[in-house]
Design a protein around this motif. Structure first.
Motif, PDB file in Angstrom:
ATOM      1  N   ILE A 100       0.837  -1.201   0.000  1.00 48.77           N
ATOM      2  CA  ILE A 100       0.000   0.000   0.000  1.00 48.77           C
ATOM      3  C   ILE A 100       0.874   1.254   0.000  1.00 48.77           C
ATOM      4  O   ILE A 100       1.825   1.370   0.779  1.00 48.77           O
ATOM      5  N   SER A 101       0.569   2.188  -0.888  1.00 43.31           N
ATOM      6  CA  SER A 101       1.276   3.464  -0.926  1.00 43.31           C
ATOM      7  C   SER A 101       0.768   4.319   0.222  1.00 43.31           C
ATOM      8  O   SER A 101      -0.442   4.455   0.412  1.00 43.31           O
ATOM      9  N   HIS A 102       1.707   4.887   0.987  1.00 47.54           N
ATOM     10  CA  HIS A 102       1.301   5.687   2.142  1.00 47.54           C
ATOM     11  C   HIS A 102       2.323   6.764   2.453  1.00 47.54           C
ATOM     12  O   HIS A 102       3.432   6.769   1.921  1.00 47.54           O
ATOM     13  N   TYR A 103       1.915   7.688   3.327  1.00 47.09           N
ATOM     14  CA  TYR A 103       2.716   8.859   3.662  1.00 47.09           C
ATOM     15  C   TYR A 103       2.311   9.272   5.063  1.00 47.09           C
ATOM     16  O   TYR A 103       1.172   9.650   5.306  1.00 47.09           O
ATOM     17  N   LEU A 104       3.200   9.191   6.033  1.00 46.74           N
ATOM     18  CA  LEU A 104       2.946   9.719   7.374  1.00 46.74           C
ATOM     19  C   LEU A 104       3.389  11.175   7.329  1.00 46.74           C
ATOM     20  O   LEU A 104       4.564  11.461   7.114  1.00 46.74           O
ATOM     21  N   PHE A 105       2.436  12.109   7.486  1.00 45.33           N
ATOM     22  CA  PHE A 105       2.771  13.516   7.277  1.00 45.33           C
ATOM     23  C   PHE A 105       2.601  14.391   8.506  1.00 45.33           C
ATOM     24  O   PHE A 105       3.040  15.542   8.510  1.00 45.33           O
ATOM     25  N   ASP A 106       1.999  13.870   9.576  1.00 47.08           N
ATOM     26  CA  ASP A 106       1.761  14.704  10.758  1.00 47.08           C
ATOM     27  C   ASP A 106       1.662  13.811  11.986  1.00 47.08           C
ATOM     28  O   ASP A 106       1.156  12.683  11.898  1.00 47.08           O
ATOM     29  N   TYR A 107       2.128  14.307  13.122  1.00 47.15           N
ATOM     30  CA  TYR A 107       2.066  13.542  14.367  1.00 47.15           C
ATOM     31  C   TYR A 107       2.250  14.470  15.550  1.00 47.15           C
ATOM     32  O   TYR A 107       2.801  15.562  15.427  1.00 47.15           O
ATOM     33  N   SER A 108       1.760  14.022  16.687  1.00 51.08           N
ATOM     34  CA  SER A 108       1.857  14.799  17.916  1.00 51.08           C
ATOM     35  C   SER A 108       3.243  14.638  18.533  1.00 51.08           C
ATOM     36  O   SER A 108       3.931  13.637  18.281  1.00 51.08           O
ATOM     37  N   PRO A 109       3.672  15.605  19.368  1.00 50.81           N
ATOM     38  CA  PRO A 109       4.994  15.505  19.993  1.00 50.81           C
ATOM     39  C   PRO A 109       5.157  14.263  20.871  1.00 50.81           C
ATOM     40  O   PRO A 109       6.269  13.771  21.041  1.00 50.81           O
ATOM     41  N   ASP A 110       4.050  13.741  21.403  1.00 53.35           N
ATOM     42  CA  ASP A 110       4.119  12.557  22.282  1.00 53.35           C
ATOM     43  C   ASP A 110       3.823  11.255  21.551  1.00 53.35           C
ATOM     44  O   ASP A 110       3.681  10.208  22.176  1.00 53.35           O
ATOM     45  N   MET A 111       3.771  11.294  20.211  1.00 49.67           N
ATOM     46  CA  MET A 111       3.438  10.099  19.438  1.00 49.67           C
ATOM     47  C   MET A 111       4.408   8.957  19.744  1.00 49.67           C
ATOM     48  O   MET A 111       5.615   9.146  19.772  1.00 49.67           O
ATOM     49  N   GLU A 112       3.841   7.792  19.993  1.00 50.16           N
ATOM     50  CA  GLU A 112       4.632   6.576  20.154  1.00 50.16           C
ATOM     51  C   GLU A 112       3.795   5.406  19.668  1.00 50.16           C
ATOM     52  O   GLU A 112       2.621   5.291  20.010  1.00 50.16           O
ATOM     53  N   TYR A 113       4.399   4.558  18.842  1.00 46.60           N
ATOM     54  CA  TYR A 113       3.666   3.397  18.341  1.00 46.60           C
ATOM     55  C   TYR A 113       4.543   2.159  18.326  1.00 46.60           C
ATOM     56  O   TYR A 113       5.771   2.237  18.307  1.00 46.60           O
ATOM     57  N   LEU A 114       3.868   1.023  18.346  1.00 47.85           N
ATOM     58  CA  LEU A 114       4.491  -0.279  18.185  1.00 47.85           C
ATOM     59  C   LEU A 114       4.315  -0.677  16.734  1.00 47.85           C
ATOM     60  O   LEU A 114       3.196  -0.630  16.205  1.00 47.85           O
ATOM     61  N   GLU A 115       5.407  -1.064  16.084  1.00 46.26           N
ATOM     62  CA  GLU A 115       5.345  -1.520  14.704  1.00 46.26           C
ATOM     63  C   GLU A 115       5.863  -2.955  14.653  1.00 46.26           C
ATOM     64  O   GLU A 115       6.922  -3.252  15.199  1.00 46.26           O
ATOM     65  N   ILE A 116       5.106  -3.816  13.987  1.00 47.96           N
ATOM     66  CA  ILE A 116       5.488  -5.215  13.806  1.00 47.96           C
ATOM     67  C   ILE A 116       5.448  -5.503  12.308  1.00 47.96           C
ATOM     68  O   ILE A 116       4.419  -5.257  11.660  1.00 47.96           O
ATOM     69  N   VAL A 117       6.578  -5.995  11.784  1.00 50.36           N
ATOM     70  CA  VAL A 117       6.702  -6.193  10.336  1.00 50.36           C
ATOM     71  C   VAL A 117       7.381  -7.531  10.065  1.00 50.36           C
ATOM     72  O   VAL A 117       8.289  -7.941  10.794  1.00 50.36           O
ATOM     73  N   SER A 118       6.946  -8.179   8.999  1.00 56.67           N
ATOM     74  CA  SER A 118       7.592  -9.403   8.540  1.00 56.67           C
ATOM     75  C   SER A 118       7.830  -9.278   7.041  1.00 56.67           C
ATOM     76  O   SER A 118       6.906  -8.899   6.307  1.00 56.67           O
ATOM     77  N   PRO A 119       9.061  -9.539   6.611  1.00 54.57           N
ATOM     78  CA  PRO A 119      10.231  -9.965   7.366  1.00 54.57           C
ATOM     79  C   PRO A 119      10.906  -8.781   8.057  1.00 54.57           C
ATOM     80  O   PRO A 119      10.599  -7.615   7.774  1.00 54.57           O
ATOM     81  N   ALA A 120      11.860  -9.087   8.947  1.00 51.80           N
ATOM     82  CA  ALA A 120      12.549  -8.046   9.707  1.00 51.80           C
ATOM     83  C   ALA A 120      13.337  -7.103   8.807  1.00 51.80           C
ATOM     84  O   ALA A 120      13.451  -5.917   9.091  1.00 51.80           O
ATOM     85  N   ASP A 121      13.865  -7.589   7.703  1.00 49.64           N
ATOM     86  CA  ASP A 121      14.662  -6.754   6.804  1.00 49.64           C
ATOM     87  C   ASP A 121      13.826  -6.211   5.643  1.00 49.64           C
ATOM     88  O   ASP A 121      14.296  -6.098   4.514  1.00 49.64           O
ATOM     89  N   PHE A 122      12.575  -5.820   5.947  1.00 47.09           N
ATOM     90  CA  PHE A 122      11.690  -5.278   4.913  1.00 47.09           C
ATOM     91  C   PHE A 122      12.314  -4.043   4.269  1.00 47.09           C
ATOM     92  O   PHE A 122      13.125  -3.346   4.872  1.00 47.09           O
ATOM     93  N   LYS A 123      11.922  -3.777   3.053  1.00 46.60           N
ATOM     94  CA  LYS A 123      12.444  -2.632   2.307  1.00 46.60           C
ATOM     95  C   LYS A 123      11.376  -1.551   2.207  1.00 46.60           C
ATOM     96  O   LYS A 123      10.189  -1.828   2.141  1.00 46.60           O
ATOM     97  N   SER A 124      11.828  -0.298   2.200  1.00 45.74           N
ATOM     98  CA  SER A 124      10.966   0.851   1.973  1.00 45.74           C
ATOM     99  C   SER A 124      11.310   1.399   0.594  1.00 45.74           C
ATOM    100  O   SER A 124      12.470   1.702   0.314  1.00 45.74           O
TER     101      SER A 124
END
Length: 140
Positions: A100-124
């Motif tokens: 999926i094409s996406h763009y994170l463009f805005d976030y709060s100063p206290d933003m914190e998230y958990l990210e889980i991805v497979s495989p570990a060496d994924f490419k952007s």
């Protein structure tokens, strides 16, 4: 049947491990949760938090990954998922389908998230813009 021999037990306590720079994005800090090592690279899990105000965001991209979820722990972030603006707030879970094409463009100063991805060496992979991006909210 579940293969219990190819992965290791892992337990990272809340106070263990530092948030460090040098991850995928310079304006975020990352805390590794030991999952890539425990799964021999099958999966990565890390905590991501805001480090600098959103000036340009991530740019349009997609990931070469089989599986990716983001669970917002604190604050909020605004993404474009293709041509749809999506506000992700604390407690929300997003499954980013492969490619999926996406763009994170805005976030709060206290933003914190958990990210889980497979495989570990994924490419952007950078992709062509899908649509215009709204302006980020200035940090006060």
């Amino acid at each position: 049947m579940l293969d219990r021999t190819s992965t290791l037990f892992s337990h990272v306590k809340a106070g263990e491990g530092d948030y460090v720079s040098g991850g995928l994005r310079d304006f975020f800090l990352y805390r590794d949760l030991g999952i890539a090592q425990a799964t021999h690279g099958k999966v990565i899990a890390h905590l991501v938090k805001a480090n600098m105000p959103p000036e340009e965001g991530t740019g349009w991209h997609r990931h070469e990954a089989d599986f990716q979820i983001v669970i917002m722990l604190k604050g909020w972030a605004r993404f474009m998922y293709e041509d749809k603006e999506t506000l992700v707030e604390a407690g929300d879970c997003v499954h980013q389908r492969p490619g999926i094409s996406h763009y994170l463009f805005d976030y709060s100063p206290d933003m914190e998230y958990l990210e889980i991805v497979s495989p570990a060496d994924f490419k952007s992979i950078d992709v062509e813009p899908v649509c215009e991006i709204p302006k980020p909210t200035p940090w006060v």
